[in-house]
Design an enzyme around this catalytic site. Structure first.
Site, PDB file in Angstrom:
ATOM      1  CB  SER A  54      -0.929   0.007   1.229  1.00 54.82           C
ATOM      2  OG  SER A  54      -0.204  -0.264   2.414  1.00 54.82           O
ATOM      3  CE  LYS A 126      -0.005  -8.315   3.900  1.00 54.64           C
ATOM      4  NZ  LYS A 126      -0.531  -8.122   2.531  1.00 54.64           N
ATOM      5  CD  GLU A 195      -7.562  -5.791   1.692  1.00 55.14           C
ATOM      6  OE1 GLU A 195      -6.421  -6.278   1.696  1.00 55.14           O
ATOM      7  OE2 GLU A 195      -7.815  -4.661   1.236  1.00 55.14           O
TER       8      GLU A 195
HETATM    9  O1  KIV Z   1      -0.481  -3.413   1.669  1.00 55.36           O
HETATM   10  C1  KIV Z   1      -1.141  -3.365   2.710  1.00 55.36           C
HETATM   11  O2  KIV Z   1      -1.193  -2.346   3.411  1.00 55.36           O
HETATM   12  C2  KIV Z   1      -1.878  -4.553   3.111  1.00 55.36           C
HETATM   13  C3  KIV Z   1      -2.840  -4.440   4.259  1.00 55.36           C
HETATM   14  C4  KIV Z   1      -4.027  -3.673   3.837  1.00 55.36           C
HETATM   15  C5  KIV Z   1      -3.194  -5.764   4.806  1.00 55.36           C
HETATM   16  O3  KIV Z   1      -1.714  -5.579   2.526  1.00 55.36           O
END
Ligand code: KIV
Length: 302
Positions: A54, A126, A195
């Site tokens: 993000s 992640k 999500e």
């Molecule tokens: O990129 C991000 O901030 C995320 C969160 C919204 C879980 O993957």
């Protein structure tokens, strides 16, 4: 006299999150993209700091996460690592694998995950995807890097999903999500982000899957919650999706502070005496006498 220091805070590890799930203790996770924010959120007690892709939208001005590169993720993750290390340093640090860094195959995914750990200082990575990515998850975990999964509204698949829309709303899709969650957990992921899915479905998956489930737009019954720090701080007036709660109005506070600064500069109220330095017996000022005998300021336009 020696400096009085409290007991050192221990850095949380993946084992703590498993224990927290079993004990019913909620996990608080938030994004950060630079050293200052990392230090602040760590000091405020978050358990997990995520350097989310993000960053592409919150810091780099893109309208999706898709243009974010591995180099950019490493750059931001290393800054967050330094912030945590200079502060309390209790939070566990996870870094997103950006679009294109793991989809082409497990070998490349392992190499890229290792760079996020070695160069970015992440303790885990992640990645988005379910059963189709089980082998990639397995290979990264086998290489020694813990993996957090991410299912439901997976922003890197925005074009495939047809937009940023709630997932798993009908029976077939809910069953697919549960199967994907099982596959990711089975492949060795230590936690899973869900999500934007119905709260009932998230609650069911949280009860069925042994690893901690972290929700965002997935109701209150997950093992923990994650939010983008800009959203929870209220930094962007124009962005308020249903699942976001603004816990502060920092955008407004910044506007007021900077507005006051501008006005004090314009009125010569800043800097005041308290912010000014003075010398002693200075004889540095020199006036240049013009030919006409008038004094002029050095450097002034003629
Ligand atoms: O990129 C991000 O901030 C995320 C969160 C919204 C879980 O993957």
């Amino acid at each position: 006299m020696s400096k009085q220091t409290g007991p050192a805070l221990r850095r949380l590890s993946i084992n703590d999150f498993q224990r927290m799930k079993q004990a019913g203790e909620k996990i608080a996770m938030v994004t950060a993209y630079d050293a200052t924010m990392a230090r602040l959120v760590d000091a405020a007690g978050v358990d997990v700091v995520l350097v989310g892709d993000s960053v592409g939208m919150t810091q780099l001005g893109h309208d999706s996460t898709l243009p974010v590169t591995l180099e950019q993720m490493i750059h931001h993750c290393a800054a967050v690592r330094r912030g945590l290390d200079r502060g309390a340093g209790r939070a566990h640090l996870v870094c997103d694998m950006p679009f294109g860094s793991y989809q082409a195959g497990a070998d490349e995914a392992v190499k890229n995950a290792m760079r996020l750990v070695a160069e970015g200082g992440a303790e885990a990575v992640k990645l988005e995807g379910g059963a189709d990515y089980a082998d990639v998850v397995r290979r990264i975990v086998r290489a020694g890097v813990p993996v957090m999964g991410h299912l439901g509204l997976t922003p890197q698949s925005v074009h495939k999903l047809g937009g940023y829309v709630v997932q798993g709303k009908d029976q077939d899709k809910a069953e697919r999500l549960l199967a994907d969650a099982r596959a990711v957990a089975h492949a060795g992921a230590y936690a899973l982000v869900l999500e934007c899915i119905p709260a009932e479905l998230a609650r069911f998956i949280t009860g069925k899957i042994g690893i901690p489930i972290i929700g965002i737009g997935a109701g209150v019954h997950c093992d923990g919650q994650v939010l983008v720090v800009n959203d929870l701080l209220g930094l962007d007036d124009g962005f308020q999706p249903k699942f976001v709660k603004r816990f502060g109005e920092v955008g407004k506070a910044i506007h007021e502070a900077v507005h006051s600064y501008v006005s004090e500069v314009r009125q010569s109220h800043f800097p005041a005496e308290e912010q000014s330095f003075h010398g002693q017996n200075l004889r540095l000022l020199q006036l240049v006498e013009s030919d006409a005998g008038e004094s002029s300021v050095i450097g002034a336009p003629v």
